[in-house]
Design a protein around this motif. Structure first.
Motif, PDB file in Angstrom:
ATOM      1  N   GLU A 271       0.808  -1.219   0.000  1.00 42.34           N
ATOM      2  CA  GLU A 271       0.000   0.000   0.000  1.00 42.34           C
ATOM      3  C   GLU A 271       0.846   1.275   0.000  1.00 42.34           C
ATOM      4  N   PRO A 272       1.945   1.357   0.771  1.00 39.80           N
ATOM      5  CA  PRO A 272       2.752   2.583   0.689  1.00 39.80           C
ATOM      6  C   PRO A 272       3.307   2.836  -0.700  1.00 39.80           C
ATOM      7  N   VAL A 273       3.618   1.770  -1.420  1.00 40.78           N
ATOM      8  CA  VAL A 273       4.126   1.930  -2.781  1.00 40.78           C
ATOM      9  C   VAL A 273       3.022   2.451  -3.684  1.00 40.78           C
ATOM     10  N   ARG A 274       1.820   1.877  -3.540  1.00 42.18           N
ATOM     11  CA  ARG A 274       0.698   2.347  -4.372  1.00 42.18           C
ATOM     12  C   ARG A 274       0.386   3.806  -4.093  1.00 42.18           C
ATOM     13  N   ALA A 275       0.554   4.231  -2.844  1.00 45.03           N
ATOM     14  CA  ALA A 275       0.241   5.611  -2.489  1.00 45.03           C
ATOM     15  C   ALA A 275       1.247   6.580  -3.107  1.00 45.03           C
ATOM     16  N   ARG A 276       2.447   6.091  -3.360  1.00 42.97           N
ATOM     17  CA  ARG A 276       3.503   6.962  -3.873  1.00 42.97           C
ATOM     18  C   ARG A 276       3.542   7.019  -5.399  1.00 42.97           C
ATOM     19  N   TYR A 277       3.250   5.895  -6.031  1.00 42.61           N
ATOM     20  CA  TYR A 277       3.352   5.819  -7.494  1.00 42.61           C
ATOM     21  C   TYR A 277       1.972   5.625  -8.106  1.00 42.61           C
TER      22      TYR A 277
ATOM     23  N   LEU B 192       9.117  -8.377 -17.770  1.00 40.83           N
ATOM     24  CA  LEU B 192       9.541  -7.024 -18.127  1.00 40.83           C
ATOM     25  C   LEU B 192       8.888  -6.580 -19.425  1.00 40.83           C
ATOM     26  N   ASP B 193       8.781  -7.488 -20.393  1.00 38.14           N
ATOM     27  CA  ASP B 193       8.151  -7.151 -21.674  1.00 38.14           C
ATOM     28  C   ASP B 193       6.680  -6.804 -21.480  1.00 38.14           C
ATOM     29  N   LYS B 194       5.987  -7.616 -20.702  1.00 34.95           N
ATOM     30  CA  LYS B 194       4.555  -7.371 -20.500  1.00 34.95           C
ATOM     31  C   LYS B 194       4.300  -6.041 -19.797  1.00 34.95           C
ATOM     32  N   LEU B 195       5.208  -5.677 -18.874  1.00 36.75           N
ATOM     33  CA  LEU B 195       5.030  -4.437 -18.124  1.00 36.75           C
ATOM     34  C   LEU B 195       5.647  -3.231 -18.831  1.00 36.75           C
ATOM     35  N   GLY B 196       6.389  -3.498 -19.914  1.00 34.27           N
ATOM     36  CA  GLY B 196       6.997  -2.396 -20.650  1.00 34.27           C
ATOM     37  C   GLY B 196       8.061  -1.676 -19.851  1.00 34.27           C
ATOM     38  N   THR B 197       8.803  -2.429 -19.034  1.00 31.24           N
ATOM     39  CA  THR B 197       9.859  -1.837 -18.220  1.00 31.24           C
ATOM     40  C   THR B 197      11.200  -2.472 -18.571  1.00 31.24           C
ATOM     41  N   ARG B 198      12.282  -1.773 -18.191  1.00 38.70           N
ATOM     42  CA  ARG B 198      13.610  -2.250 -18.563  1.00 38.70           C
ATOM     43  C   ARG B 198      14.360  -2.900 -17.411  1.00 38.70           C
ATOM     44  N   ASP B 199      13.874  -2.721 -16.178  1.00 35.93           N
ATOM     45  CA  ASP B 199      14.596  -3.321 -15.058  1.00 35.93           C
ATOM     46  C   ASP B 199      13.606  -3.862 -14.023  1.00 35.93           C
ATOM     47  N   ARG B 200      14.125  -4.669 -13.111  1.00 36.06           N
ATOM     48  CA  ARG B 200      13.299  -5.370 -12.136  1.00 36.06           C
ATOM     49  C   ARG B 200      12.613  -4.412 -11.162  1.00 36.06           C
ATOM     50  N   THR B 201      13.331  -3.368 -10.733  1.00 38.00           N
ATOM     51  CA  THR B 201      12.750  -2.441  -9.761  1.00 38.00           C
ATOM     52  C   THR B 201      11.526  -1.746 -10.323  1.00 38.00           C
ATOM     53  N   ARG B 202      11.643  -1.221 -11.554  1.00 41.68           N
ATOM     54  CA  ARG B 202      10.493  -0.556 -12.167  1.00 41.68           C
ATOM     55  C   ARG B 202       9.364  -1.554 -12.418  1.00 41.68           C
ATOM     56  N   ALA B 203       9.710  -2.792 -12.746  1.00 37.99           N
ATOM     57  CA  ALA B 203       8.685  -3.811 -12.977  1.00 37.99           C
ATOM     58  C   ALA B 203       7.888  -4.066 -11.712  1.00 37.99           C
ATOM     59  N   VAL B 204       8.591  -4.176 -10.586  1.00 39.36           N
ATOM     60  CA  VAL B 204       7.906  -4.427  -9.308  1.00 39.36           C
ATOM     61  C   VAL B 204       7.014  -3.243  -8.936  1.00 39.36           C
ATOM     62  N   LEU B 205       7.527  -2.027  -9.054  1.00 39.60           N
ATOM     63  CA  LEU B 205       6.733  -0.838  -8.732  1.00 39.60           C
ATOM     64  C   LEU B 205       5.473  -0.769  -9.586  1.00 39.60           C
ATOM     65  N   LYS B 206       5.633  -1.028 -10.871  1.00 37.05           N
ATOM     66  CA  LYS B 206       4.489  -0.958 -11.772  1.00 37.05           C
ATOM     67  C   LYS B 206       3.498  -2.076 -11.466  1.00 37.05           C
ATOM     68  N   ALA B 207       4.001  -3.264 -11.185  1.00 36.84           N
ATOM     69  CA  ALA B 207       3.118  -4.400 -10.872  1.00 36.84           C
ATOM     70  C   ALA B 207       2.301  -4.122  -9.609  1.00 36.84           C
TER      71      ALA B 207
ATOM     72  N   THR C 299       1.511  -1.028  -8.305  1.00 37.79           N
ATOM     73  CA  THR C 299       0.536   0.059  -8.502  1.00 37.79           C
ATOM     74  C   THR C 299      -0.612  -0.362  -9.397  1.00 37.79           C
ATOM     75  N   LEU C 300      -0.358  -1.287 -10.316  1.00 37.56           N
ATOM     76  CA  LEU C 300      -1.429  -1.786 -11.194  1.00 37.56           C
ATOM     77  C   LEU C 300      -2.157  -2.976 -10.576  1.00 37.56           C
ATOM     78  N   ARG C 301      -1.786  -3.329  -9.350  1.00 40.50           N
ATOM     79  CA  ARG C 301      -2.431  -4.416  -8.589  1.00 40.50           C
ATOM     80  C   ARG C 301      -2.275  -5.772  -9.268  1.00 40.50           C
ATOM     81  N   VAL C 302      -1.174  -5.935  -9.986  1.00 34.52           N
ATOM     82  CA  VAL C 302      -0.838  -7.268 -10.491  1.00 34.52           C
ATOM     83  C   VAL C 302      -0.423  -8.145  -9.317  1.00 34.52           C
TER      84      VAL C 302
END
Length: 214
Positions: A136-142, A193-208, A210-213
């Motif tokens: 939840e703190p991550v979703r609140a930030r991004y 990474l391809d499905k999330l359209g990100t280039r690295d693991r950290t951005r993939a996790v953040l995006k996953a 916030t998108l509630r994957v």
């Protein structure tokens, strides 16, 4: 397994009587039948030998046979009943040990009641549910817009790997926990990474998150 539409039948283990009573009352209000209850993994194992359930809900830390040892003994005797482990500790090492022992789910005790009910239902249905980090703190930030949503759905295994990535695990550690080859994990991570359209693991996790994957 319970017939379609029937209440989910579970076994409950926690060494604190007041916690067991609270969980039983909470779950039975949500249509979950607690048919076995014990304060230790040992008596729970004995009862499970004669009383089938859809899932086991167990505390991780208990005197005697703890939650992880409970899972290990179940799997050693060929019992594949799904196990959801509960803990008050946000300890990523526990997640790895639980997954390696054969647990299907790992959830913090501060989860909302509806999240616990959903977790039990998903684990009973054969899914893997691991929650190594507070999201939840991550979703609140991004924030991401709907246009950023993945174009393809994630498989249960990809979601499980994403959760382990969120816990900071390496490909080697994920491979060990999920009984996969390290090269296979690397391929899964590339696909994620391809499905999330990100280039690295950290951005993939953040995006996953916030998108509630996950």
């Amino acid at each position: 397994m319970s017939p379609p539409g029937a209440p989910i039948r579970i076994a409950l283990a926690d060494d604190q009587a007041i916690v067991r009573a609270g969980l039983r009352a909470l779950l039975e209000r949500q249509g979950v039948d607690v048919v076995i209850e014990a304060d230790d993994g040992e008596p729970l194992l004995a009862q499970l030998a004669t009383t089938p359930v859809d899932a086991v809900l167990s505390d991780v830390r208990m005197p005697g046979v703890d939650g992880i040892e409970l899972v290990r003994r179940l799997r050693d005797r060929g019992d594949a009943t799904p196990v959801l482990l509960l803990t008050t500790f946000d300890d990523s090492e526990l997640l790895l040990r639980a997954a390696a022992a054969g647990a299907q789910g790992f959830l913090l005790k501060d989860a909302a009641p509806e999240d616990l009910r959903e977790a039990i239902a998903r684990v009973a249905a054969g899914e893997t549910l691991l929650q190594p980090v507070s999201t939840e703190p991550v979703r609140a930030r991004y924030r991401y817009h709907a246009d950023d949503a993945p174009t393809e759905r994630f498989s249960p295994r990809e979601v499980a790997i994403l959760r382990l990535l969120a816990g900071g695990y390496s490909n080697k550690e994920i491979a060990r926990a999920m009984f996969l080859a390290e090269g296979t994990v690397k391929n899964y991570v590339s696909a994620i990474l391809d499905k999330l359209g990100t280039r690295d693991r950290t951005r993939a996790v953040l995006k996953a998150i916030t998108l509630r994957v996950i």
